[in-house]
Scaffold this active site. Structure first.
Site, PDB file in Angstrom:
ATOM      1  N   PHE A  71     -17.476 -10.585  -7.888  1.00  0.00           N
ATOM      2  CA  PHE A  71     -17.231 -11.314  -6.641  1.00  0.00           C
ATOM      3  C   PHE A  71     -18.147 -12.520  -6.456  1.00  0.00           C
ATOM      4  CE2 PHE A  71     -14.031  -9.836  -3.582  1.00  0.00           C
ATOM      5  CZ  PHE A  71     -13.398  -8.950  -4.417  1.00  0.00           C
ATOM      6  N   GLY A  83      -8.275 -15.248   0.373  1.00  0.00           N
ATOM      7  CA  GLY A  83      -7.046 -15.254   1.169  1.00  0.00           C
ATOM      8  C   GLY A  83      -6.461 -13.859   1.117  1.00  0.00           C
ATOM      9  N   CYS A 118      -5.514  -9.128   3.564  1.00  0.00           N
ATOM     10  CA  CYS A 118      -6.556  -8.238   4.094  1.00  0.00           C
ATOM     11  C   CYS A 118      -7.796  -8.967   4.613  1.00  0.00           C
ATOM     12  CB  CYS A 118      -6.968  -7.240   3.019  1.00  0.00           C
ATOM     13  SG  CYS A 118      -5.637  -6.110   2.621  1.00  0.00           S
ATOM     14  N   VAL A 171       0.826  -1.213   0.000  1.00  0.00           N
ATOM     15  CA  VAL A 171       0.000   0.000   0.000  1.00  0.00           C
ATOM     16  C   VAL A 171       0.860   1.264   0.000  1.00  0.00           C
ATOM     17  CG1 VAL A 171      -1.577   1.359   1.451  1.00  0.00           C
ATOM     18  CG2 VAL A 171      -2.048  -1.029   0.987  1.00  0.00           C
ATOM     19  N   GLU A 187      -7.649   2.712   2.350  1.00  0.00           N
ATOM     20  CA  GLU A 187      -7.205   2.410   0.989  1.00  0.00           C
ATOM     21  C   GLU A 187      -7.996   1.209   0.462  1.00  0.00           C
ATOM     22  OE1 GLU A 187      -5.209   4.108  -1.132  1.00  0.00           O
ATOM     23  OE2 GLU A 187      -6.193   2.580  -2.332  1.00  0.00           O
ATOM     24  N   PHE A 188      -8.502   1.357  -0.759  1.00  0.00           N
ATOM     25  CA  PHE A 188      -9.325   0.290  -1.335  1.00  0.00           C
ATOM     26  C   PHE A 188      -8.638  -0.407  -2.502  1.00  0.00           C
ATOM     27  CE2 PHE A 188     -12.213   3.444   0.537  1.00  0.00           C
ATOM     28  CZ  PHE A 188     -12.879   2.641   1.453  1.00  0.00           C
ATOM     29  N   LEU A 189      -7.350  -0.099  -2.743  1.00  0.00           N
ATOM     30  CA  LEU A 189      -6.696  -0.712  -3.904  1.00  0.00           C
ATOM     31  C   LEU A 189      -6.668  -2.234  -3.774  1.00  0.00           C
ATOM     32  CD1 LEU A 189      -3.675  -1.806  -2.960  1.00  0.00           C
ATOM     33  CD2 LEU A 189      -3.083   0.587  -3.173  1.00  0.00           C
TER      34      LEU A 189
END
Ligand code: NAD
Length: 477
Positions: A270, A278, A281, A11, A150-152
């Site tokens: 999704f 896995g 996160c 990140v 952070e959503f990356l």
């Protein structure tokens, strides 16, 4: 703006490079001196598309690397904390790295700064950061603490950062909120995308407009990140549970996904059944969210079910391998994929690694291939019983079966004729549903996947045959 990003991992490094890319002066800090020295020399420590070109463009100019946190804080108006927040034994987030950075920042404060949590942290962390900074002598008027989750996604991290769906800024003062708006302005007003001096990193397919900035309180921002990850993990476990019902009754989960995913309230993303989620996160963030809920008097049972389904998914896959091969001891298995998902070299909490470890324990011989994660895998997998290869075909050479464990795009485009003639036995156990069962059967494979019938090549009437569940006798030679 002059920005310090503390932590130069997946990140922090991406954020630092992208902040430089949108026009800021950035110092990327890490306490791993070796990592910083490699970055200064031009090495790129992680596999991430577009990152090498951004580092090359900005290194030594808008982007500097250093281990000197105090010096970087003194020079910067905004300090982003992007260090790890792993799970403790009890499942809550270990915030000791965040605390130690906060204390160091407090000792260096010389004028007004915003201290921004970019790491994923439980609600109330910003309060704690403020408290320890005050205790360590930082004057209260010289700093504000904000949350900017952070959503990356690894694999598409640079594009996700520069073309986000949304930017969430949690701040409790107007001054801090405006500073965060200013930092992200090139993305929210679109000026980054229309710059003329050089091309921006290309937009992803379907991108249409600059991101919306959602300004919230710090607590809401902290919860937004945990709730987003929990929701995504829930979607994965939900579809895995549906896949398991499909297997039990002989329905096809791909058809079911089309049926439910085309409802715009649900969406198709999704909804990919497989060996479970896995990565660094979801597993830890779900546990941390459940833990913080419990500490605040709410039993978030739903998350326990999501975690249990995910754990079971690996066991079910191992059972499938056994079904395909009858006995496991001494079997040679080609394993395609070690990373936790395609596009990254990250193996943290990778289902592929856990499955490989279990099969090695059973006495199998693993012939592994991954386009990016082999070096990292060598560090965590036992050296005995495993060999690493430079292509899927080399891994498949003479194997008793091929296991697909990671959804790398190249694994979905294998030359099936070549694969069949390379394998010792034409058995594929696909933990990512990358192939169509009918196609696999028509190419002569016994093919096992998730939530769909197991198939074998046509022997009598020319069409692929579905196998009964207990096929071990047929599959073994
Ligand atoms: P990482 O382990 O790759 O990087 C963390 C870095 O921080 C390491 O390089 C480490 O050396 C450094 N560090 C630790 N203590 C330090 C200190 N005191 N001073 C300076 N540097 C220090 O972790 P990551 O994957 O980048 O994740 C960082 C945070 O971001 C976590 O909270 C994670 O949950 C969150 N996050 C991760 C992702 C992802 O896809 N990896 C996505 C969104 C959010």
């Amino acid at each position: 703006m002059q920005i310090a990003v503390v932590g130069s991992g997946y990140v922090g490094l991406v954020a630092a490079a992208c902040f430089a890319e949108i026009g800021h002066q950035v110092i990327s800090i890490d306490n791993d001196a070796q990592k910083i020295s490699r970055l200064q020399q031009g090495e790129v420590p992680i596999h991430e598309e577009h990152l090498p070109e951004l580092l090359e463009r900005h290194r030594g100019k808008a982007l500097k690397f250093s281990t000197d946190l105090v010096g970087a804080v003194r020079q910067s108006a905004a300090i982003f904390i992007a260090v790890g927040t792993p799970s403790t034994e009890e499942g809550d987030a270990d915030l000791s790295y965040v605390e130690s950075v906060s204390r160091a920042v407090a000792s260096a404060i010389n004028d007004y700064k915003i201290v921004v949590e970019k790491s994923t942290v439980p609600v109330f962390t910003s309060n704690w950061i403020r408290k320890v900074m005050l205790l360590d002598g930082a004057p209260s008027e010289l700093f504000d603490v904000a949350s900017n989750p952070e959503f990356l996604r690894e694999g598409t991290a640079v594009v996700d950062f520069l073309y986000p769906d949304r930017i969430v800024t949690g701040a409790d003062t107007e001054r801090c909120s405006s500073a965060l708006c200013e930092i992200y302005r090139p993305l929210t007003d679109g000026s980054y995308y229309s710059r003329t001096d050089r091309a921006a990193v290309p937009a992803p397919a379907g991108w249409s407009a600059p991101a919306r900035l959602i300004a919230t309180s710090t607590k809401s921002a902290e919860i937004i990140k945990h709730a987003s990850n929990a929701f995504l993990a829930t979607k994965i476990s939900f579809i895995n549970a549906v896949a398991n019902i499909c297997e039990a009754v002989g329905a096809d989960v791909k058809e079911v996904c089309q049926g439910i995913g085309s409802d715009s309230r649900i969406g198709s993303r999704f909804l990919n059944p497989g060996v479970g989620y896995g990565g660094s996160c979801f597993p830890k963030d779900l546990k941390a969210f459940r833990h913080v809920a419990r500490e605040n008097g709410y039993d978030f049972n739903l998350l326990s079910a999501v975690i249990a389904i995910n754990d079971e998914q690996r066991t079910r896959f191992l059972r499938k391998v056994r079904t395909a091969l009858w006995t496991l001891k001494g079997k040679k298995l080609a394993a395609l994929g070690l990373a936790f998902k395609g596009g990254t070299d990250d193996i943290r909490e990778s289902p592929a690694i856990e499955i490989a470890k279990s099969l090695l324990k059973e006495g199998c011989e693993i012939r592994a291939y991954d386009p990016a994660a082999i070096e990292r895998s060598r560090e965590v997998l036992p050296s005995k019983g495993i060999s690493y290869h430079d292509s899927a075909y080399s891994a498949a050479e003479g194997a008793d079966a091929l296991l697909i464990l990671t959804d790398w795009p190249e694994f979905a485009n294998l030359d099936l004729e070549r694969l069949r003639s390379t394998l010792g036995y034409p058995i594929v156990v696909d933990g990512r549903n990358l192939y169509d069962p009918t196609t696999m059967a028509s190419h002569g494979f016994l093919y096992y996947s998730i939530g769909r019938a197991d198939v074998q090549p046509a022997h009598r009437n020319g069409s692929p045959e579905k196998m009964a569940t207990a096929t071990s006798g047929k599959a073994a030679k």
